[in-house]
Design an enzyme around this catalytic site. Structure first.
Site, PDB file in Angstrom:
ATOM      1  N   THR A 163      -4.569  -9.070   0.509  1.00  0.00           N
ATOM      2  CA  THR A 163      -3.988  -8.945  -0.835  1.00  0.00           C
ATOM      3  C   THR A 163      -4.469 -10.097  -1.710  1.00  0.00           C
ATOM      4  OG1 THR A 163      -1.974  -8.880  -2.188  1.00  0.00           O
ATOM      5  CG2 THR A 163      -1.796 -10.045  -0.090  1.00  0.00           C
ATOM      6  N   PRO A 184     -11.419 -12.032   3.295  1.00  0.00           N
ATOM      7  CA  PRO A 184     -12.784 -12.566   3.173  1.00  0.00           C
ATOM      8  C   PRO A 184     -12.935 -13.481   1.954  1.00  0.00           C
ATOM      9  CG  PRO A 184     -12.750 -10.201   2.670  1.00  0.00           C
ATOM     10  CD  PRO A 184     -11.363 -10.571   3.110  1.00  0.00           C
ATOM     11  N   ASN A 244       0.823  -1.204   0.000  1.00  0.00           N
ATOM     12  CA  ASN A 244       0.000   0.000   0.000  1.00  0.00           C
ATOM     13  C   ASN A 244       0.858   1.255   0.000  1.00  0.00           C
ATOM     14  OD1 ASN A 244      -2.033  -1.815   0.141  1.00  0.00           O
ATOM     15  ND2 ASN A 244      -2.497  -1.495   2.292  1.00  0.00           N
ATOM     16  N   HIS A 287       5.746  -0.523  -2.789  1.00  0.00           N
ATOM     17  CA  HIS A 287       5.275   0.237  -3.955  1.00  0.00           C
ATOM     18  C   HIS A 287       5.354   1.749  -3.751  1.00  0.00           C
ATOM     19  CE1 HIS A 287       2.821  -3.546  -5.340  1.00  0.00           C
ATOM     20  NE2 HIS A 287       4.114  -3.684  -5.502  1.00  0.00           N
ATOM     21  N   CYS A 289      15.521  16.517 -12.181  1.00  0.00           N
ATOM     22  CA  CYS A 289      16.652  16.804 -11.275  1.00  0.00           C
ATOM     23  C   CYS A 289      16.545  16.043  -9.954  1.00  0.00           C
ATOM     24  CB  CYS A 289      16.754  18.298 -11.011  1.00  0.00           C
ATOM     25  SG  CYS A 289      15.462  18.940  -9.944  1.00  0.00           S
TER      26      CYS A 289
HETATM   27  P1  OAD Z   1      -6.266  -6.136  -4.728  1.00  0.00           P
HETATM   28  O1  OAD Z   1      -7.323  -5.136  -5.004  1.00  0.00           O
HETATM   29  O2  OAD Z   1      -5.752  -6.934  -5.853  1.00  0.00           O
HETATM   30  O3  OAD Z   1      -6.788  -7.174  -3.624  1.00  0.00           O
HETATM   31  C1  OAD Z   1      -7.398  -6.735  -2.452  1.00  0.00           C
HETATM   32  C2  OAD Z   1      -7.681  -7.944  -1.574  1.00  0.00           C
HETATM   33  O4  OAD Z   1      -8.253  -7.472  -0.375  1.00  0.00           O
HETATM   34  C3  OAD Z   1      -8.677  -8.944  -2.175  1.00  0.00           C
HETATM   35  O5  OAD Z   1      -8.136 -10.265  -2.055  1.00  0.00           O
HETATM   36  C4  OAD Z   1      -9.919  -8.808  -1.294  1.00  0.00           C
HETATM   37  O6  OAD Z   1     -10.603 -10.030  -1.127  1.00  0.00           O
HETATM   38  C5  OAD Z   1      -9.296  -8.342   0.009  1.00  0.00           C
HETATM   39  N1  OAD Z   1     -10.188  -7.577   0.892  1.00  0.00           N
HETATM   40  C6  OAD Z   1     -11.210  -6.753   0.576  1.00  0.00           C
HETATM   41  N2  OAD Z   1     -11.734  -6.202   1.679  1.00  0.00           N
HETATM   42  C7  OAD Z   1     -11.020  -6.681   2.726  1.00  0.00           C
HETATM   43  C8  OAD Z   1     -11.059  -6.487   4.134  1.00  0.00           C
HETATM   44  N3  OAD Z   1     -11.938  -5.674   4.705  1.00  0.00           N
HETATM   45  N4  OAD Z   1     -10.166  -7.159   4.907  1.00  0.00           N
HETATM   46  C9  OAD Z   1      -9.231  -7.981   4.349  1.00  0.00           C
HETATM   47  N5  OAD Z   1      -9.158  -8.193   3.031  1.00  0.00           N
HETATM   48  C10 OAD Z   1     -10.020  -7.559   2.226  1.00  0.00           C
HETATM   49  O7  OAD Z   1      -5.098  -5.358  -3.963  1.00  0.00           O
HETATM   50  P2  OAD Z   1      -3.571  -5.787  -3.773  1.00  0.00           P
HETATM   51  O8  OAD Z   1      -3.447  -7.260  -3.652  1.00  0.00           O
HETATM   52  O9  OAD Z   1      -3.038  -4.956  -2.684  1.00  0.00           O
HETATM   53  O10 OAD Z   1       0.149  -2.088  -7.358  1.00  0.00           O
HETATM   54  O11 OAD Z   1      -2.959  -5.326  -5.139  1.00  0.00           O
HETATM   55  C11 OAD Z   1      -1.576  -5.445  -5.345  1.00  0.00           C
HETATM   56  C12 OAD Z   1      -1.083  -4.351  -6.224  1.00  0.00           C
HETATM   57  O12 OAD Z   1      -1.857  -4.293  -7.416  1.00  0.00           O
HETATM   58  C13 OAD Z   1      -1.238  -2.944  -5.647  1.00  0.00           C
HETATM   59  O13 OAD Z   1      -0.217  -2.603  -4.744  1.00  0.00           O
HETATM   60  C14 OAD Z   1      -1.201  -2.084  -6.865  1.00  0.00           C
HETATM   61  C15 OAD Z   1      -2.128  -2.899  -7.738  1.00  0.00           C
HETATM   62  O14 OAD Z   1      -2.019  -2.742  -9.070  1.00  0.00           O
HETATM   63  C16 OAD Z   1       0.630  -1.025  -8.030  1.00  0.00           C
HETATM   64  O15 OAD Z   1      -0.044  -0.037  -8.283  1.00  0.00           O
HETATM   65  C17 OAD Z   1       2.052  -1.172  -8.424  1.00  0.00           C
END
Ligand code: OAD
Length: 260
Positions: free
Chosen positions: A194, A220, A103, A120, A131
């Site tokens: 994630t 979840p 994040n 990230h 610069c």
């Molecule tokens: P994602 O949007 O891919 O995944 C979010 C995860 O959070 C999913 O598996 C959901 O099921 C879960 N989720 C949703 N609500 C939740 C809650 N209340 N408690 C726990 N889990 C919950 O996000 P990331 O895996 O973080 O990169 O995505 C990885 C990267 O992809 C990001 O850092 C970003 C993106 O493109 C860049 O921008 C380089």
């Protein structure tokens, strides 16, 4: 135990020296920050290449800068939730603790967590692509607000970009090396909120497991690594993490009394 029913998990926590945590967008969902994938995800409304790449920034600077400013506004108004706070507590319980996040919102730091490995980058930091002049959030905001076209420029004339990792870019070497080391050294590895689709972050749980760590997933929904984890705690991190950290506390306390 409130949430841990699994004897093996309890046994592993009892003798754990190193704990590492990987967080993703899901941990900040309960703070009101949109996730990327899934029905409500940012990437269902636009493609990553449209917004999160250097090419997009270079050719559509105003649109991309406005989008990042909009996300900064959301983050500015948000607060760390009980999941972030639980991880801050966990840090205080474990001697060797590492928090690795994908994040860019800085909410772990605002919850009080110490050295956070930001794979990230951080959306509040900005720098000139020409610069390399660094801009504090306040300095950047001033430049952004004063520029009606929303094309933030450095005094040298170069474009100012957010200090985040875009698609096609390398992660900061020190960050990824520290993250690999934390995964290798861990006895327990928590994967929180994630989807585990984006490498190299998604390689970390596997690396931890290959080196003997016990994997616990808090989400979840099922993810790309659900099939390799040792324990899935299904639910939102704002609910599950405080319960899990209470269990950690109880187990560690019991263990201290036992070893005295
Ligand atoms: P994602 O949007 O891919 O995944 C979010 C995860 O959070 C999913 O598996 C959901 O099921 C879960 N989720 C949703 N609500 C939740 C809650 N209340 N408690 C726990 N889990 C919950 O996000 P990331 O895996 O973080 O990169 O995505 C990885 C990267 O992809 C990001 O850092 C970003 C993106 O493109 C860049 O921008 C380089």
């Amino acid at each position: 135990m409130k949430i841990l029913k699994d004897d093996e998990a309890i046994r592993r926590i009892k003798c754990a020296k190193g704990v590492a945590v990987l967080t993703g967008a899901g941990i900040s969902a309960e703070s009101g920050i949109p996730i990327f994938r899934g029905e409500e995800g940012l990437w269902t409304k636009m493609s990553p290449e449209e917004m999160a790449s250097f090419e997009a920034f270079y050719h559509n600077t105003a649109i991309v800068s406005e989008w990042y400013q909009h996300r900064r506004d959301i983050i500015d108004k948000s607060e760390p939730n009980s999941g972030h706070k639980a991880l801050k507590m966990l840090e205080g319980l474990v001697g060797d603790f590492s928090l690795i996040t994908q994040n860019i919102d800085g909410l772990h730091q605002r919850a009080g967590s110490g050295s956070v490995i930001e794979l990230h980058g951080n959306i509040m930091e900005n720098y000139c692509i020409k610069c390399n002049q660094q801009y504090s959030p306040q300095e950047f905001d001033e430049i952004y607000q004063q520029n009606p076209e929303h094309i933030p420029r450095c005094y040298c004339g170069g474009l100012i970009r957010p200090n985040v990792v875009w698609f096609g870019e390398q992660l900061p070497v020190e960050c990824i090396e520290n993250a690999y080391q934390a995964a290798i050294n861990s006895d327990i590895f928590l994967v929180v909120g994630t989807s585990a689709y984006v490498a190299p972050a998604s390689d970390l749980p596997r690396l931890a497991k290959q080196n003997g760590s016990y994997l616990i997933e808090i989400n979840p929904n099922k993810t790309a690594i659900s099939h390799i984890v040792d324990l899935r705690l299904e639910g939102s991190s704002g609910v599950v993490l405080p319960l899990l950290v209470d269990d950690f506390k109880e187990i560690m306390l019991e263990n201290k009394q036992f070893t005295r």
